[in-house]
Design an enzyme around this catalytic site. Sequence first.
Site, PDB file in Angstrom:
ATOM      1  NE  ARG A 185      -4.202  -1.838   1.653  1.00 13.17           N
ATOM      2  CZ  ARG A 185      -4.882  -2.546   2.886  1.00 13.17           C
ATOM      3  NH1 ARG A 185      -4.795  -2.428   4.066  1.00 13.17           N
ATOM      4  NH2 ARG A 185      -5.995  -3.010   2.351  1.00 13.17           N
ATOM      5  CE  LYS A 212     -21.358 -11.598   5.967  1.00 14.00           C
ATOM      6  NZ  LYS A 212     -21.280 -10.973   7.421  1.00 14.00           N
ATOM      7  N   GLY A 254      -9.876  -7.926  -0.882  1.00 19.88           N
ATOM      8  CA  GLY A 254      -8.764  -8.321   0.115  1.00 19.88           C
ATOM      9  C   GLY A 254      -8.233  -9.853  -0.029  1.00 19.88           C
ATOM     10  N   GLY A 297     -14.261  -3.351  -0.449  1.00 21.55           N
ATOM     11  CA  GLY A 297     -15.427  -2.806  -0.435  1.00 21.55           C
ATOM     12  C   GLY A 297     -15.577  -1.334  -1.259  1.00 21.55           C
TER      13      GLY A 297
HETATM   14  P1  ADP Z   1     -12.663 -10.977  -0.644  1.00 25.07           P
HETATM   15  O1  ADP Z   1     -11.931 -10.454   0.641  1.00 25.07           O
HETATM   16  O2  ADP Z   1     -12.050 -11.349  -1.713  1.00 25.07           O
HETATM   17  O3  ADP Z   1     -13.953  -9.760  -1.084  1.00 25.07           O
HETATM   18  P2  ADP Z   1     -14.639 -12.513   1.079  1.00 25.07           P
HETATM   19  O4  ADP Z   1     -14.003 -11.875   2.329  1.00 25.07           O
HETATM   20  O5  ADP Z   1     -15.789 -12.512   0.709  1.00 25.07           O
HETATM   21  O6  ADP Z   1     -13.554 -12.457  -0.266  1.00 25.07           O
HETATM   22  O7  ADP Z   1     -14.339 -14.218   1.342  1.00 25.07           O
HETATM   23  C1  ADP Z   1     -13.185 -14.781   1.557  1.00 25.07           C
HETATM   24  C2  ADP Z   1     -13.043 -15.878   2.542  1.00 25.07           C
HETATM   25  O8  ADP Z   1     -14.372 -16.758   2.008  1.00 25.07           O
HETATM   26  C3  ADP Z   1     -11.806 -16.672   2.832  1.00 25.07           C
HETATM   27  O9  ADP Z   1     -11.491 -16.517   3.981  1.00 25.07           O
HETATM   28  C4  ADP Z   1     -12.424 -18.091   2.518  1.00 25.07           C
HETATM   29  O10 ADP Z   1     -11.739 -19.059   3.173  1.00 25.07           O
HETATM   30  C5  ADP Z   1     -13.828 -17.949   2.757  1.00 25.07           C
HETATM   31  N1  ADP Z   1     -14.672 -19.204   2.029  1.00 25.07           N
HETATM   32  C6  ADP Z   1     -14.749 -19.339   0.474  1.00 25.07           C
HETATM   33  N2  ADP Z   1     -15.311 -20.440   0.135  1.00 25.07           N
HETATM   34  C7  ADP Z   1     -15.762 -20.968   1.418  1.00 25.07           C
HETATM   35  C8  ADP Z   1     -16.622 -21.957   1.696  1.00 25.07           C
HETATM   36  N3  ADP Z   1     -17.070 -22.801   0.983  1.00 25.07           N
HETATM   37  N4  ADP Z   1     -16.981 -22.273   2.932  1.00 25.07           N
HETATM   38  C9  ADP Z   1     -16.472 -21.224   3.838  1.00 25.07           C
HETATM   39  N5  ADP Z   1     -15.466 -20.256   3.730  1.00 25.07           N
HETATM   40  C10 ADP Z   1     -15.360 -20.080   2.354  1.00 25.07           C
HETATM   41 MG    MG Z   2     -12.521 -10.375   2.520  1.00 26.79          MG
END
Ligand code: ADP
Ligand code: MG
Length: 397
Positions: free
Chosen positions: A38, A203, A354, A377
């Site tokens: 960063r 989620k 992230g 976000g």
């Molecule tokens: P990003 O930061 O890229 O937006 P998120 O924060 O939404 O992604 O999600 C990342 C998390 O989702 C990771 O820590 C990963 O372990 C978890 N994850 C992905 N697939 C599954 C699953 N099938 N069950 C539980 N956790 C999951």
């Molecule tokens: Mg995340």
Amino acid sequence: MTTALPTLDRLNLADATILCRVDFNVPLKGETVVDDTRIRGALPTIRHLTSEGARVVIASHLGRPKGQKNPAMTLLPAAAKLAEHLETDVVFSHDTTGPAVADLVKELEPGGVLVLENLRFHAGEKGNDTGFAKDLAALADGFVNDAFGTMHRSHASITGVAAHLPGAVGLLVQRELEVLGSLIAASGSDNRHPFAAILGGAKVSDKIGVIDALSRRVDHLFIGGAMAYTFLAAEGHAVGESRVEEDKLELALRLLNRCKQRGVKVHLPSDHVVAERFAEDAEAKVVEEIPDGAMGLDIGPQTLSEWSRVLATCNTVFWNGPMGVFEWDSFAAGTRGIAERLAKLEGTTVVGGGDSAAAVAKFGLADQMSHISTGGGASLEFLEHGDLPGLAAIRSA
Ligand code: ADP
Ligand code: MG
């Protein structure tokens, strides 16, 4: 976006004092910056400002100190790292506002750099307190925001301060807007297509808005990660103990219907890597139907090969959210496979989020992507609304 967004060339820089909001929210181990990505991201803007003869006052948050001084979250190590990169001395101010800080700023030579202590040591930052915003503005003649990852927040140093100073966005923000903006540009008849979005992660509720917004643009929507199980459950598939957001089942069905109406091809996983426990050492099994007592922790190999075949035909891909629990080797193959497929793609590949960015970096493929967004976000919110509070504040100042 209505009126044009002011960029650095719109500000008088020579001999001026510029308050520059950056994202130095870096991971620390004691007094060491563990990852300075960063800080490096803000260097082009800082170098531009100093080379034009501005006095630069750097402001950032780090962590969540909740409005209290907390020595574990000081920006001092980040300031030291910045000095190393700039190969010059950098002044550090142990406070963020007030007469003592103003004195330090006055002592800066043109081209000099000062770093303010963590903005969030002051409750006025997150509270977007007008007094705090005015105190920050009083330190400078102009405002530059290069903290893309925080521009979706209405905090004092993002929106509040912009009302009191002529402002502009920095070079990092400009690049983010170019890339993300091109994904949601109004024209649909260009060479972006076929355009695919791959969404995964933890989620559904975090990503509803962006799924809906992207479904107006894309030709293919791939849904993996934990999120996929809410969609599969909504369609009546057995999902065992997989993570399902029960209160989002109806919404998931509505989103699927809307995609159908908009002519978007939705791809849900057709096989899964499951385990009986949510644990790194749990035994991993590949299944098409998830049995009772098992939970889906990654997309399966058949899904990966089907999706890879479609992705190979795409000219533009936006990816947010890992396909499985990529932090654990037994459940990382789906995420790795998608990253490898995108790395080989000739078209534009944009990664946001992230954990998605961390996954791509972990597999050593970061430099094979067209763009990795510095905003989690913030990138999703920009794709959803085509604007961010921090941009609007600068535009209307
Ligand atoms: P990003 O930061 O890229 O937006 P998120 O924060 O939404 O992604 O999600 C990342 C998390 O989702 C990771 O820590 C990963 O372990 C978890 N994850 C992905 N697939 C599954 C699953 N099938 N069950 C539980 N956790 C999951
Ligand atoms: Mg995340």
